[in-house]
Design a protein around this motif. Structure first.
Motif, PDB file in Angstrom:
ATOM      1  N   PRO A 144      -5.605 -10.335  -6.034  1.00 38.86           N
ATOM      2  CA  PRO A 144      -6.382  -9.090  -6.008  1.00 38.86           C
ATOM      3  C   PRO A 144      -5.486  -7.885  -6.267  1.00 38.86           C
ATOM      4  O   PRO A 144      -4.390  -7.787  -5.700  1.00 38.86           O
ATOM      5  CB  PRO A 144      -6.953  -9.049  -4.592  1.00 38.86           C
TER       6      PRO A 144
ATOM      7  N   GLY B  54      -9.336  -2.167 -11.328  1.00 35.48           N
ATOM      8  CA  GLY B  54      -8.978  -2.790 -10.066  1.00 35.48           C
ATOM      9  C   GLY B  54     -10.039  -3.724  -9.511  1.00 35.48           C
ATOM     10  O   GLY B  54     -11.174  -3.776  -9.970  1.00 35.48           O
ATOM     11  N   ASP B  55      -9.609  -4.441  -8.471  1.00 40.23           N
ATOM     12  CA  ASP B  55     -10.524  -5.256  -7.667  1.00 40.23           C
ATOM     13  C   ASP B  55     -10.885  -4.530  -6.382  1.00 40.23           C
ATOM     14  O   ASP B  55     -11.655  -5.048  -5.565  1.00 40.23           O
ATOM     15  CB  ASP B  55      -9.869  -6.594  -7.314  1.00 40.23           C
ATOM     16  N   GLY B  56     -10.300  -3.341  -6.203  1.00 39.00           N
ATOM     17  CA  GLY B  56     -10.583  -2.569  -5.010  1.00 39.00           C
ATOM     18  C   GLY B  56      -9.968  -1.192  -5.116  1.00 39.00           C
ATOM     19  O   GLY B  56      -9.166  -0.905  -6.014  1.00 39.00           O
ATOM     20  N   TRP B  57     -10.384  -0.315  -4.198  1.00 42.63           N
ATOM     21  CA  TRP B  57      -9.896   1.069  -4.164  1.00 42.63           C
ATOM     22  C   TRP B  57      -9.338   1.364  -2.792  1.00 42.63           C
ATOM     23  O   TRP B  57      -9.965   1.066  -1.770  1.00 42.63           O
ATOM     24  CB  TRP B  57     -11.042   2.032  -4.476  1.00 42.63           C
ATOM     25  N   LEU B  58      -8.128   1.959  -2.777  1.00 41.48           N
ATOM     26  CA  LEU B  58      -7.467   2.379  -1.547  1.00 41.48           C
ATOM     27  C   LEU B  58      -7.358   3.900  -1.542  1.00 41.48           C
ATOM     28  O   LEU B  58      -6.396   4.460  -2.067  1.00 41.48           O
ATOM     29  CB  LEU B  58      -6.063   1.764  -1.472  1.00 41.48           C
TER      30      LEU B  58
ATOM     31  N   GLY C 218      -1.463  -3.866  -3.918  1.00 42.01           N
ATOM     32  CA  GLY C 218      -1.926  -2.483  -4.019  1.00 42.01           C
ATOM     33  C   GLY C 218      -0.973  -1.698  -4.892  1.00 42.01           C
ATOM     34  O   GLY C 218       0.246  -1.767  -4.717  1.00 42.01           O
TER      35      GLY C 218
ATOM     36  N   ALA D  65      -9.195   2.735 -10.507  1.00 47.62           N
ATOM     37  CA  ALA D  65      -9.626   1.711  -9.558  1.00 47.62           C
ATOM     38  C   ALA D  65     -10.930   1.066 -10.008  1.00 47.62           C
ATOM     39  O   ALA D  65     -11.082  -0.162  -9.988  1.00 47.62           O
ATOM     40  CB  ALA D  65      -9.783   2.318  -8.167  1.00 47.62           C
TER      41      ALA D  65
ATOM     42  N   TRP E 251      -5.626  -3.883  -5.857  1.00 51.85           N
ATOM     43  CA  TRP E 251      -6.316  -2.719  -5.331  1.00 51.85           C
ATOM     44  C   TRP E 251      -5.563  -1.472  -5.783  1.00 51.85           C
ATOM     45  O   TRP E 251      -4.332  -1.405  -5.654  1.00 51.85           O
ATOM     46  CB  TRP E 251      -6.371  -2.743  -3.798  1.00 51.85           C
TER      47      TRP E 251
ATOM     48  N   PHE F 201     -15.965  -6.025  -5.785  1.00 51.50           N
ATOM     49  CA  PHE F 201     -15.075  -4.872  -5.665  1.00 51.50           C
ATOM     50  C   PHE F 201     -14.997  -4.467  -4.202  1.00 51.50           C
ATOM     51  O   PHE F 201     -16.017  -4.449  -3.506  1.00 51.50           O
ATOM     52  CB  PHE F 201     -15.606  -3.710  -6.507  1.00 51.50           C
TER      53      PHE F 201
ATOM     54  N   VAL G  34      -2.140  -9.227  -1.382  1.00 49.61           N
ATOM     55  CA  VAL G  34      -3.019  -8.267  -2.047  1.00 49.61           C
ATOM     56  C   VAL G  34      -2.091  -7.221  -2.654  1.00 49.61           C
ATOM     57  O   VAL G  34      -1.337  -6.573  -1.934  1.00 49.61           O
ATOM     58  CB  VAL G  34      -4.021  -7.602  -1.087  1.00 49.61           C
TER      59      VAL G  34
ATOM     60  N   HIS H  16       0.842  -1.200   0.000  1.00 50.75           N
ATOM     61  CA  HIS H  16       0.000   0.000   0.000  1.00 50.75           C
ATOM     62  C   HIS H  16       0.873   1.245   0.000  1.00 50.75           C
ATOM     63  O   HIS H  16       1.228   1.748   1.049  1.00 50.75           O
ATOM     64  CB  HIS H  16      -0.920   0.029   1.209  1.00 50.75           C
TER      65      HIS H  16
END
Length: 306
Positions: free
Chosen positions: A183, A201-205, A118, A197, A185, A234, A116, A88
């Protein structure tokens, strides 16, 4: 169901925006103890940042202490059992995607599928210039790198990607990731980052967006994905305010959420109500022991109620 909660590791990055004074003298043993505490306390992930080099003009604010995320997360993977390992964020545009894939596929393999990934565009011009990457086109570079990493971290031993910047096939990489799909993110709070994202993406940070801004961003992500016909799951994240479980006997700062567990849980439930799927928490502390005590208290007394 408890809202999943993770933590950005202290020590491994020491920006003046968030580092506690005790971290300056801390080291590997402290990281191990904190990682094990997170594993015991039900944390969903440990997160580690990424910077290759910090220029002198930014060093007073950012510091130059930025551990390598792959090395750090691999070190901690061997000391933990179930907590996931999040970059991250990794500034993946600084490196060739095959190199990034080799590193992170190995990490996923060695950890039993706990990675994961990021990713983010980065913000330090000198870092890009030193590594020969066009800072002005870093968004476009990241877009293609994400596509290339999807291929290189997929199930095929000989991944294929033909793009404008990167072109590869016929090069085998093993070990493969333990997960069938790692994943990805996407980090960042600019419009470009949120759009990336949503669509890639598969997610948002998000990077510390205030609470009142999150609902609109979440609604936009949902609309972008619906318009693009994307139906895969998501994960929306959020970074909470700094926390202190209980009543502190020292000045923890006016933005810190403090109080009994039920009060903290009530405040944090607002994130779930606005559509957040996981929260990243940070605790004020004066030493490692206070931090791990805070983590344990959060896991047993606060988390079950959010």
């Amino acid at each position: 169901m408890t809202l999943p909660y993770g933590i950005q590791l202290p020590i491994q990055s020491q920006s003046t925006l968030y580092a506690e004074p005790w971290e300056a003298a801390a080291g590997p043993d402290d990281l191990l103890a904190i990682a094990r505490a997170a594993d015991r306390a039900g944390f969903a992930y440990l997160a580690s940042c990424d910077h290759v080099g910090v220029p002198r003009r930014l060093a007073p604010a950012m510091s130059t202490i930025w551990y390598d995320p792959v090395a750090t997360l691999a070190f901690l993977a061997a000391a933990t059992e179930r907590v996931r390992l999040l970059s991250h964020v990794a500034i993946v545009g600084l490196r060739h995607p095959l190199l990034t894939a080799k590193q992170y596929a190995t990490l996923d393999h060695l950890s039993g599928g706990r990675l994961v990934l990021g990713v983010g565009a980065g913000h330090v011009r000198e870092e890009f210039e030193a590594l020969g990457v066009d800072f002005g086109r870093r968004g476009a570079v990241l877009d293609e790198v994400v596509d290339a990493l999807r291929a290189a971290l997929g199930p095929d031993e000989f991944p294929v990607h033909h793009g404008k910047l990167y072109d590869f096939e016929g090069l085998g990489q093993r070990p493969r990731p333990a997960q069938p799909r790692v994943p990805v993110w996407v980090g960042g709070s600019s419009d470009a980052a949120v759009r990336r994202a949503a669509l890639k993406g598969d997610g948002w940070l998000p990077q510390g967006d205030p609470r009142d801004r999150l609902p609109g961003r979440i609604e936009w992500i949902e609309r972008l994905r619906a318009e693009a016909g994307i139906e895969e799951p998501f994960v929306v994240g959020a970074i909470t305010e700094p926390l202190y479980v209980g009543e502190p006997a020292w000045d923890v700062g006016r933005r810190t959420l403090t109080g009994p567990p039920d009060a903290l849980a009530e405040s944090l439930r607002a994130y779930r109500a606005m559509g957040v799927d996981q929260i990243q928490v940070r605790f004020r502390s004066r030493d490692r022991g206070e931090l791990t005590d805070q983590m344990a208290a959060f896991g047993t007394e606060v988390a079950p109620h959010i």
